[in-house]
Design a protein around this motif. Structure first.
Motif, PDB file in Angstrom:
ATOM      1  N   PRO A  44       9.194  -1.803  -8.201  1.00  0.00           N
ATOM      2  CA  PRO A  44      10.514  -1.432  -7.691  1.00  0.00           C
ATOM      3  C   PRO A  44      10.527  -0.916  -6.249  1.00  0.00           C
ATOM      4  O   PRO A  44      11.489  -1.163  -5.526  1.00  0.00           O
ATOM      5  CB  PRO A  44      10.968  -0.330  -8.653  1.00  0.00           C
ATOM      6  CG  PRO A  44      10.171  -0.551  -9.888  1.00  0.00           C
ATOM      7  CD  PRO A  44       8.869  -1.135  -9.455  1.00  0.00           C
ATOM      8  N   ASP A  45       9.480  -0.249  -5.814  1.00  0.00           N
ATOM      9  CA  ASP A  45       9.477   0.311  -4.459  1.00  0.00           C
ATOM     10  C   ASP A  45       8.772  -0.589  -3.440  1.00  0.00           C
ATOM     11  O   ASP A  45       8.472  -0.164  -2.327  1.00  0.00           O
ATOM     12  CB  ASP A  45       8.875   1.717  -4.448  1.00  0.00           C
ATOM     13  CG  ASP A  45       7.485   1.803  -5.050  1.00  0.00           C
ATOM     14  OD1 ASP A  45       7.067   0.858  -5.757  1.00  0.00           O
ATOM     15  OD2 ASP A  45       6.801   2.818  -4.825  1.00  0.00           O
ATOM     16  N   ALA A  72       0.817  -1.222   0.000  1.00  0.00           N
ATOM     17  CA  ALA A  72       0.000   0.000   0.000  1.00  0.00           C
ATOM     18  C   ALA A  72       0.848   1.269   0.000  1.00  0.00           C
ATOM     19  O   ALA A  72       0.328   2.357  -0.272  1.00  0.00           O
ATOM     20  CB  ALA A  72      -0.952  -0.004   1.191  1.00  0.00           C
ATOM     21  N   LYS A  73       2.136   1.151   0.257  1.00  0.00           N
ATOM     22  CA  LYS A  73       3.042   2.312   0.250  1.00  0.00           C
ATOM     23  C   LYS A  73       3.705   2.520  -1.114  1.00  0.00           C
ATOM     24  O   LYS A  73       4.511   3.428  -1.271  1.00  0.00           O
ATOM     25  CB  LYS A  73       4.124   2.122   1.318  1.00  0.00           C
ATOM     26  CG  LYS A  73       3.562   2.057   2.727  1.00  0.00           C
ATOM     27  CD  LYS A  73       4.652   1.715   3.728  1.00  0.00           C
ATOM     28  CE  LYS A  73       4.052   1.506   5.104  1.00  0.00           C
ATOM     29  NZ  LYS A  73       5.042   0.998   6.059  1.00  0.00           N
ATOM     30  N   THR A  74       3.373   1.682  -2.095  1.00  0.00           N
ATOM     31  CA  THR A  74       4.048   1.746  -3.391  1.00  0.00           C
ATOM     32  C   THR A  74       3.331   2.672  -4.375  1.00  0.00           C
ATOM     33  O   THR A  74       2.139   2.956  -4.232  1.00  0.00           O
ATOM     34  CB  THR A  74       4.161   0.353  -4.038  1.00  0.00           C
ATOM     35  OG1 THR A  74       2.845  -0.098  -4.403  1.00  0.00           O
ATOM     36  CG2 THR A  74       4.836  -0.643  -3.102  1.00  0.00           C
ATOM     37  N   GLN A 121      -1.505   4.007  -8.104  1.00  0.00           N
ATOM     38  CA  GLN A 121      -2.053   4.029  -9.464  1.00  0.00           C
ATOM     39  C   GLN A 121      -3.245   3.087  -9.621  1.00  0.00           C
ATOM     40  O   GLN A 121      -3.723   2.862 -10.728  1.00  0.00           O
ATOM     41  CB  GLN A 121      -0.965   3.656 -10.473  1.00  0.00           C
ATOM     42  CG  GLN A 121       0.169   4.643 -10.530  1.00  0.00           C
ATOM     43  CD  GLN A 121       1.366   4.130 -11.328  1.00  0.00           C
ATOM     44  OE1 GLN A 121       1.411   2.977 -11.746  1.00  0.00           O
ATOM     45  NE2 GLN A 121       2.351   4.993 -11.513  1.00  0.00           N
ATOM     46  N   GLY A 122      -3.720   2.515  -8.515  1.00  0.00           N
ATOM     47  CA  GLY A 122      -4.932   1.698  -8.552  1.00  0.00           C
ATOM     48  C   GLY A 122      -4.729   0.201  -8.494  1.00  0.00           C
ATOM     49  O   GLY A 122      -5.706  -0.554  -8.496  1.00  0.00           O
ATOM     50  N   ALA A 123      -3.491  -0.271  -8.438  1.00  0.00           N
ATOM     51  CA  ALA A 123      -3.251  -1.718  -8.332  1.00  0.00           C
ATOM     52  C   ALA A 123      -3.622  -2.191  -6.928  1.00  0.00           C
ATOM     53  O   ALA A 123      -3.672  -1.394  -5.986  1.00  0.00           O
ATOM     54  CB  ALA A 123      -1.789  -2.036  -8.622  1.00  0.00           C
ATOM     55  N   GLU A 124      -3.872  -3.476  -6.806  1.00  0.00           N
ATOM     56  CA  GLU A 124      -4.238  -4.062  -5.516  1.00  0.00           C
ATOM     57  C   GLU A 124      -3.488  -5.365  -5.297  1.00  0.00           C
ATOM     58  O   GLU A 124      -3.212  -6.090  -6.249  1.00  0.00           O
ATOM     59  CB  GLU A 124      -5.741  -4.377  -5.459  1.00  0.00           C
ATOM     60  CG  GLU A 124      -6.647  -3.179  -5.520  1.00  0.00           C
ATOM     61  CD  GLU A 124      -6.691  -2.370  -4.235  1.00  0.00           C
ATOM     62  OE1 GLU A 124      -6.275  -2.880  -3.169  1.00  0.00           O
ATOM     63  OE2 GLU A 124      -7.149  -1.211  -4.303  1.00  0.00           O
ATOM     64  N   ALA A 172      -1.656 -11.989  -4.715  1.00  0.00           N
ATOM     65  CA  ALA A 172      -1.164 -11.586  -6.031  1.00  0.00           C
ATOM     66  C   ALA A 172      -1.427 -10.098  -6.214  1.00  0.00           C
ATOM     67  O   ALA A 172      -2.359  -9.546  -5.632  1.00  0.00           O
ATOM     68  CB  ALA A 172      -1.856 -12.378  -7.134  1.00  0.00           C
ATOM     69  N   ILE A 173      -0.592  -9.494  -7.021  1.00  0.00           N
ATOM     70  CA  ILE A 173      -0.785  -8.087  -7.372  1.00  0.00           C
ATOM     71  C   ILE A 173      -1.483  -8.036  -8.719  1.00  0.00           C
ATOM     72  O   ILE A 173      -1.023  -8.642  -9.688  1.00  0.00           O
ATOM     73  CB  ILE A 173       0.554  -7.345  -7.415  1.00  0.00           C
ATOM     74  CG1 ILE A 173       1.122  -7.256  -6.003  1.00  0.00           C
ATOM     75  CG2 ILE A 173       0.387  -5.961  -8.028  1.00  0.00           C
ATOM     76  CD1 ILE A 173       2.494  -6.643  -5.906  1.00  0.00           C
TER      77      ILE A 173
END
Length: 190
Positions: free
Chosen positions: A178-179, A64-66, A71-74, A94-95
């Protein structure tokens, strides 16, 4: 007098051979249980255990910090992941990108870029390797297999390229996210 003998034949349904047939079978079954489907085999997938919830919570909060999350991913648990017409898996976590979530609403099937599995006592090494291969066959870019008892993460960037993280190692989801990174010890003391 002639006796007419009638026989009733019950049409026996054959076992599902495709994901589409499997999903029809599953809809008739009317169950909340999770099942994976691999080349004609229906595999019951146990739900995440309560003693594993700390892993899911830690990873979801870190994700949740990325920027991808912004950008709306979960990061979702126990979501369907489609390999091909003959294989469907259900990763523990899974993302899914914002675009994938929108496409799913329109009925599109896909595989997430990052699949995360929590190793269970009942999984054999062959089970793990088969699942990892399926994920990469479908286009996954990274698979994490988390071994809670050993406090390790096995990170696969291909079916043959594995890196093991433990202790003070920093596990990173780069280049997928990456983050999204953390120290392994922090995950297991959470």
């Amino acid at each position: 007098m002639e006796t007419k003998i009638t026989t009733s034949r019950t049409k026996r349904r054959s076992a599902p051979q495709t994901v589409a047939e499997f999903e029809k079978w599953l809809a008739r079954k009317k169950t909340d249980a999770n099942y994976e489907f691999v080349r004609g085999k229906i595999i019951r997938k146990p739900a995440m255990k309560q003693e594993e919830l700390f892993i899911a919570r830690f990873l979801m909060r870190a994700f949740a910090k990325t920027q991808l999350y912004q950008q709306g991913a979960e990061m979702l648990s126990e979501g369907d992941a489609y390999v091909d017409a003959f294989r469907k898996r259900i990763p523990d976590l899974a993302i899914f990108t914002d675009e994938q979530i929108k496409e799913a609403r329109r009925g599109k099937r896909f595989m997430p870029p990052l699949a995360i599995e929590i190793l269970s006592d009942s999984e054999s090494q062959n089970d793990v390797l088969e699942k990892v291969q399926d994920y990469f066959d479908a286009g996954v870019q990274l698979v994490w297999y988390i071994a809670p008892k050993q406090q390790k993460i096995y990170a696969y960037s291909s079916p043959d390229d594995i890196r093991v993280f433990k202790g003070q190692d920093v596990c990173s989801a780069a280049p997928v996210v990456p983050d999204f990174q953390f120290v392994i010890e922090d995950l297991f003391k959470a």
